[in-house]
Design a protein around this motif. Structure first.
Motif, PDB file in Angstrom:
ATOM      1  N   MET A   1      -5.069 -23.629   3.901  1.00  0.00           N
ATOM      2  CA  MET A   1      -4.655 -24.826   3.160  1.00  0.00           C
ATOM      3  C   MET A   1      -3.148 -24.849   2.934  1.00  0.00           C
ATOM      4  O   MET A   1      -2.534 -25.917   2.929  1.00  0.00           O
ATOM      5  CB  MET A   1      -5.398 -24.892   1.821  1.00  0.00           C
ATOM      6  N   ASP A   2      -2.547 -23.672   2.748  1.00  0.00           N
ATOM      7  CA  ASP A   2      -1.086 -23.614   2.627  1.00  0.00           C
ATOM      8  C   ASP A   2      -0.417 -24.105   3.911  1.00  0.00           C
ATOM      9  O   ASP A   2       0.575 -24.844   3.872  1.00  0.00           O
ATOM     10  CB  ASP A   2      -0.633 -22.180   2.320  1.00  0.00           C
ATOM     11  N   THR A   3      -0.982 -23.679   5.050  1.00  0.00           N
ATOM     12  CA  THR A   3      -0.444 -24.115   6.348  1.00  0.00           C
ATOM     13  C   THR A   3      -0.629 -25.617   6.527  1.00  0.00           C
ATOM     14  O   THR A   3       0.264 -26.319   7.027  1.00  0.00           O
ATOM     15  CB  THR A   3      -1.135 -23.356   7.498  1.00  0.00           C
ATOM     16  N   VAL A   4      -1.796 -26.133   6.131  1.00  0.00           N
ATOM     17  CA  VAL A   4      -2.084 -27.570   6.219  1.00  0.00           C
ATOM     18  C   VAL A   4      -1.039 -28.368   5.439  1.00  0.00           C
ATOM     19  O   VAL A   4      -0.502 -29.375   5.927  1.00  0.00           O
ATOM     20  CB  VAL A   4      -3.504 -27.865   5.685  1.00  0.00           C
ATOM     21  N   LYS A   5      -0.725 -27.944   4.219  1.00  0.00           N
ATOM     22  CA  LYS A   5       0.263 -28.654   3.385  1.00  0.00           C
ATOM     23  C   LYS A   5       1.639 -28.635   4.031  1.00  0.00           C
ATOM     24  O   LYS A   5       2.368 -29.625   3.991  1.00  0.00           O
ATOM     25  CB  LYS A   5       0.328 -28.009   2.000  1.00  0.00           C
ATOM     26  N   LYS A   6       2.004 -27.512   4.652  1.00  0.00           N
ATOM     27  CA  LYS A   6       3.327 -27.404   5.262  1.00  0.00           C
ATOM     28  C   LYS A   6       3.460 -28.336   6.464  1.00  0.00           C
ATOM     29  O   LYS A   6       4.451 -29.052   6.598  1.00  0.00           O
ATOM     30  CB  LYS A   6       3.583 -25.957   5.689  1.00  0.00           C
ATOM     31  N   VAL A   7       2.462 -28.312   7.352  1.00  0.00           N
ATOM     32  CA  VAL A   7       2.579 -29.132   8.566  1.00  0.00           C
ATOM     33  C   VAL A   7       2.386 -30.615   8.268  1.00  0.00           C
ATOM     34  O   VAL A   7       2.923 -31.478   8.971  1.00  0.00           O
ATOM     35  CB  VAL A   7       1.583 -28.670   9.656  1.00  0.00           C
ATOM     36  N   ALA A   8       1.625 -30.924   7.208  1.00  0.00           N
ATOM     37  CA  ALA A   8       1.383 -32.338   6.865  1.00  0.00           C
ATOM     38  C   ALA A   8       2.673 -33.040   6.461  1.00  0.00           C
ATOM     39  O   ALA A   8       2.819 -34.249   6.632  1.00  0.00           O
ATOM     40  CB  ALA A   8       0.355 -32.441   5.743  1.00  0.00           C
ATOM     41  N   ALA A   9       3.612 -32.280   5.927  1.00  0.00           N
ATOM     42  CA  ALA A   9       4.881 -32.857   5.467  1.00  0.00           C
ATOM     43  C   ALA A   9       5.876 -33.069   6.603  1.00  0.00           C
ATOM     44  O   ALA A   9       6.962 -33.603   6.379  1.00  0.00           O
ATOM     45  CB  ALA A   9       5.492 -31.947   4.408  1.00  0.00           C
ATOM     46  N   THR A  10       5.507 -32.674   7.817  1.00  0.00           N
ATOM     47  CA  THR A  10       6.409 -32.794   8.958  1.00  0.00           C
ATOM     48  C   THR A  10       5.871 -33.817   9.962  1.00  0.00           C
ATOM     49  O   THR A  10       4.765 -34.335   9.817  1.00  0.00           O
ATOM     50  CB  THR A  10       6.576 -31.445   9.676  1.00  0.00           C
TER      51      THR A  10
ATOM     52  N   THR B   1     -16.330 -24.707  13.398  1.00  0.00           N
ATOM     53  CA  THR B   1     -15.502 -24.018  12.394  1.00  0.00           C
ATOM     54  C   THR B   1     -14.721 -24.985  11.507  1.00  0.00           C
ATOM     55  O   THR B   1     -14.080 -24.562  10.540  1.00  0.00           O
ATOM     56  CB  THR B   1     -14.511 -23.057  13.080  1.00  0.00           C
ATOM     57  N   GLY B   2     -14.753 -26.290  11.822  1.00  0.00           N
ATOM     58  CA  GLY B   2     -14.104 -27.273  10.945  1.00  0.00           C
ATOM     59  C   GLY B   2     -12.743 -27.739  11.397  1.00  0.00           C
ATOM     60  O   GLY B   2     -11.905 -28.120  10.581  1.00  0.00           O
ATOM     61  N   LYS B   3     -12.508 -27.758  12.709  1.00  0.00           N
ATOM     62  CA  LYS B   3     -11.192 -28.183  13.224  1.00  0.00           C
ATOM     63  C   LYS B   3     -10.905 -29.633  12.852  1.00  0.00           C
ATOM     64  O   LYS B   3      -9.801 -29.978  12.445  1.00  0.00           O
ATOM     65  CB  LYS B   3     -11.145 -28.005  14.754  1.00  0.00           C
ATOM     66  N   GLU B   4     -11.922 -30.496  13.000  1.00  0.00           N
ATOM     67  CA  GLU B   4     -11.707 -31.914  12.694  1.00  0.00           C
ATOM     68  C   GLU B   4     -11.465 -32.124  11.202  1.00  0.00           C
ATOM     69  O   GLU B   4     -10.659 -32.969  10.806  1.00  0.00           O
ATOM     70  CB  GLU B   4     -12.907 -32.750  13.154  1.00  0.00           C
ATOM     71  N   LEU B   5     -12.145 -31.348  10.352  1.00  0.00           N
ATOM     72  CA  LEU B   5     -11.928 -31.464   8.907  1.00  0.00           C
ATOM     73  C   LEU B   5     -10.499 -31.071   8.546  1.00  0.00           C
ATOM     74  O   LEU B   5      -9.859 -31.706   7.696  1.00  0.00           O
ATOM     75  CB  LEU B   5     -12.919 -30.574   8.154  1.00  0.00           C
ATOM     76  N   VAL B   6      -9.984 -30.028   9.209  1.00  0.00           N
ATOM     77  CA  VAL B   6      -8.599 -29.622   8.971  1.00  0.00           C
ATOM     78  C   VAL B   6      -7.643 -30.718   9.437  1.00  0.00           C
ATOM     79  O   VAL B   6      -6.661 -31.051   8.757  1.00  0.00           O
ATOM     80  CB  VAL B   6      -8.291 -28.294   9.690  1.00  0.00           C
ATOM     81  N   ALA B   7      -7.930 -31.330  10.582  1.00  0.00           N
ATOM     82  CA  ALA B   7      -7.087 -32.420  11.097  1.00  0.00           C
ATOM     83  C   ALA B   7      -7.083 -33.602  10.122  1.00  0.00           C
ATOM     84  O   ALA B   7      -6.036 -34.210   9.863  1.00  0.00           O
ATOM     85  CB  ALA B   7      -7.600 -32.861  12.462  1.00  0.00           C
ATOM     86  N   LYS B   8      -8.249 -33.915   9.570  1.00  0.00           N
ATOM     87  CA  LYS B   8      -8.340 -35.022   8.611  1.00  0.00           C
ATOM     88  C   LYS B   8      -7.579 -34.705   7.317  1.00  0.00           C
ATOM     89  O   LYS B   8      -6.980 -35.590   6.715  1.00  0.00           O
ATOM     90  CB  LYS B   8      -9.802 -35.321   8.307  1.00  0.00           C
ATOM     91  N   GLU B   9      -7.605 -33.441   6.921  1.00  0.00           N
ATOM     92  CA  GLU B   9      -6.866 -33.048   5.713  1.00  0.00           C
ATOM     93  C   GLU B   9      -5.367 -33.150   5.942  1.00  0.00           C
ATOM     94  O   GLU B   9      -4.612 -33.605   5.067  1.00  0.00           O
ATOM     95  CB  GLU B   9      -7.246 -31.619   5.318  1.00  0.00           C
ATOM     96  N   ILE B  10      -4.911 -32.775   7.139  1.00  0.00           N
ATOM     97  CA  ILE B  10      -3.488 -32.934   7.477  1.00  0.00           C
ATOM     98  C   ILE B  10      -3.104 -34.409   7.429  1.00  0.00           C
ATOM     99  O   ILE B  10      -2.068 -34.787   6.876  1.00  0.00           O
ATOM    100  CB  ILE B  10      -3.187 -32.329   8.869  1.00  0.00           C
ATOM    101  N   HIS B  11      -3.965 -35.251   7.995  1.00  0.00           N
ATOM    102  CA  HIS B  11      -3.706 -36.698   7.983  1.00  0.00           C
ATOM    103  C   HIS B  11      -3.665 -37.230   6.553  1.00  0.00           C
ATOM    104  O   HIS B  11      -2.790 -38.014   6.189  1.00  0.00           O
ATOM    105  CB  HIS B  11      -4.790 -37.414   8.786  1.00  0.00           C
TER     106      HIS B  11
ATOM    107  N   SER C   1      -0.937 -41.295   5.835  1.00  0.00           N
ATOM    108  CA  SER C   1      -2.299 -41.293   5.293  1.00  0.00           C
ATOM    109  C   SER C   1      -2.867 -42.710   5.140  1.00  0.00           C
ATOM    110  O   SER C   1      -4.080 -42.899   5.131  1.00  0.00           O
ATOM    111  CB  SER C   1      -2.328 -40.578   3.941  1.00  0.00           C
ATOM    112  N   GLY C   2      -1.978 -43.703   5.020  1.00  0.00           N
ATOM    113  CA  GLY C   2      -2.445 -45.077   4.888  1.00  0.00           C
ATOM    114  C   GLY C   2      -2.840 -45.709   6.209  1.00  0.00           C
ATOM    115  O   GLY C   2      -3.387 -46.814   6.244  1.00  0.00           O
ATOM    116  N   GLU C   3      -2.561 -45.025   7.323  1.00  0.00           N
ATOM    117  CA  GLU C   3      -2.916 -45.528   8.644  1.00  0.00           C
ATOM    118  C   GLU C   3      -4.251 -44.939   9.090  1.00  0.00           C
ATOM    119  O   GLU C   3      -4.790 -44.037   8.457  1.00  0.00           O
ATOM    120  CB  GLU C   3      -1.826 -45.171   9.658  1.00  0.00           C
ATOM    121  N   LEU C   4      -4.777 -45.487  10.195  1.00  0.00           N
ATOM    122  CA  LEU C   4      -6.057 -45.006  10.696  1.00  0.00           C
ATOM    123  C   LEU C   4      -5.912 -43.677  11.424  1.00  0.00           C
ATOM    124  O   LEU C   4      -4.908 -43.435  12.100  1.00  0.00           O
ATOM    125  CB  LEU C   4      -6.659 -46.032  11.660  1.00  0.00           C
ATOM    126  N   MET C   5      -6.922 -42.835  11.268  1.00  0.00           N
ATOM    127  CA  MET C   5      -6.991 -41.618  12.050  1.00  0.00           C
ATOM    128  C   MET C   5      -8.125 -41.793  13.062  1.00  0.00           C
ATOM    129  O   MET C   5      -9.255 -42.113  12.679  1.00  0.00           O
ATOM    130  CB  MET C   5      -7.280 -40.392  11.178  1.00  0.00           C
TER     131      MET C   5
END
Length: 234
Positions: A185-194, A206-216, A222-226
């Motif tokens: 989750m720390d990594t997700v927060k860092k990359v989401a800001a870039t 293993t939840g790759k798509e869930l991680v991608a959605k969390e980054i989005h 975040s206001g756009e479509l994923m």
């Protein structure tokens, strides 16, 4: 063979070929003769033409009906010709509804006044004495702009609602307390800001798509479509 077209003939042709526009035009002019002439030209072309002599009646008119175009006199006192009154009331109109098209009607000799008016939000201006063909063309163009703005606003609202509906159905990642999950989750927060491209790897389930959605969800988009694409099916 040559054909000579006068302004009156142009207006006649316009009336013959154009159907009535479903628009409401407010005319604000202290001069009775100018007011009557504009009403005479525009009636029959638009659904409703509302003439008023006093700018103080603008607010009352807005409370009673929705207006598409305002033809606004630049001066309401015979002793003042700088156009400041017209600019004041134009601001009032635009504060009420930014999508209303305002056409300034002026007898001012100041060459920079029309530029000032357009800079502050006027769609266009007409100088007195105006020509019928010019008046009709200007008001029709002003109504078209108003119509386009309303359509664009409606599309933006529909788009926002569509995004909310689609994104609301997305599953959210369950945050765990394990050291591994905390690092993820720390990594997700860092990359989401870039704006960096991110590659998420792992075995099926293993939840790759869930991680991608969390980054989005945490990103500036975040206001756009994923859009998820199943590469296996492709």
């Amino acid at each position: 063979m040559s054909i000579k077209l006068t302004h009156s003939r142009i207006c006649a042709v316009f009336r013959e070929t154009a159907s009535m526009v479903n628009g409401k035009i407010l005319i604000v002019d202290r001069d009775k003769d100018s007011l009557r002439a504009m009403v005479r030209t525009l009636q029959g072309e638009f659904e409703k033409v509302i003439p008023v002599q006093s700018a103080d009646r603008i607010r009352d008119t807005f409370r009673q009906t929705e207006v598409d175009v305002v033809l606004l006199d630049s001066n309401f006192k015979s002793s003042v010709h700088n156009g400041n009154e017209g600019l004041f009331w134009m601001r009032e109109v635009l504060n009420h509804d930014r999508n209303i098209s305002v056409v300034i009607v002026t007898s001012s000799d100041e060459s920079d006044f029309p530029v000032r008016a357009i800079r502050e939000g006027a769609f266009d201006f007409l100088r007195k004495p105006w020509e019928e063909a010019r008046l009709l063309a200007t008001v029709n163009a002003a109504w078209q702009l108003r119509h386009s703005k309303l359509e664009a606003s409606s599309l933006r609202k529909d788009n926002i609602q569509l995004k909310e509906v689609i994104n609301s159905g997305s599953e959210k990642i369950i945050r765990g307390a394990s050291p591994t999950m905390i690092r993820v989750m720390d990594t997700v927060k860092k990359v989401a800001a870039t704006d960096a491209n991110v590659l998420i790897t792992g075995e099926n389930g293993t939840g790759k798509e869930l991680v991608a959605k969390e980054i989005h969800r945490l990103s500036g988009r975040s206001g756009e479509l994923m859009v998820s694409v199943d590469m296996g099916s492709v």
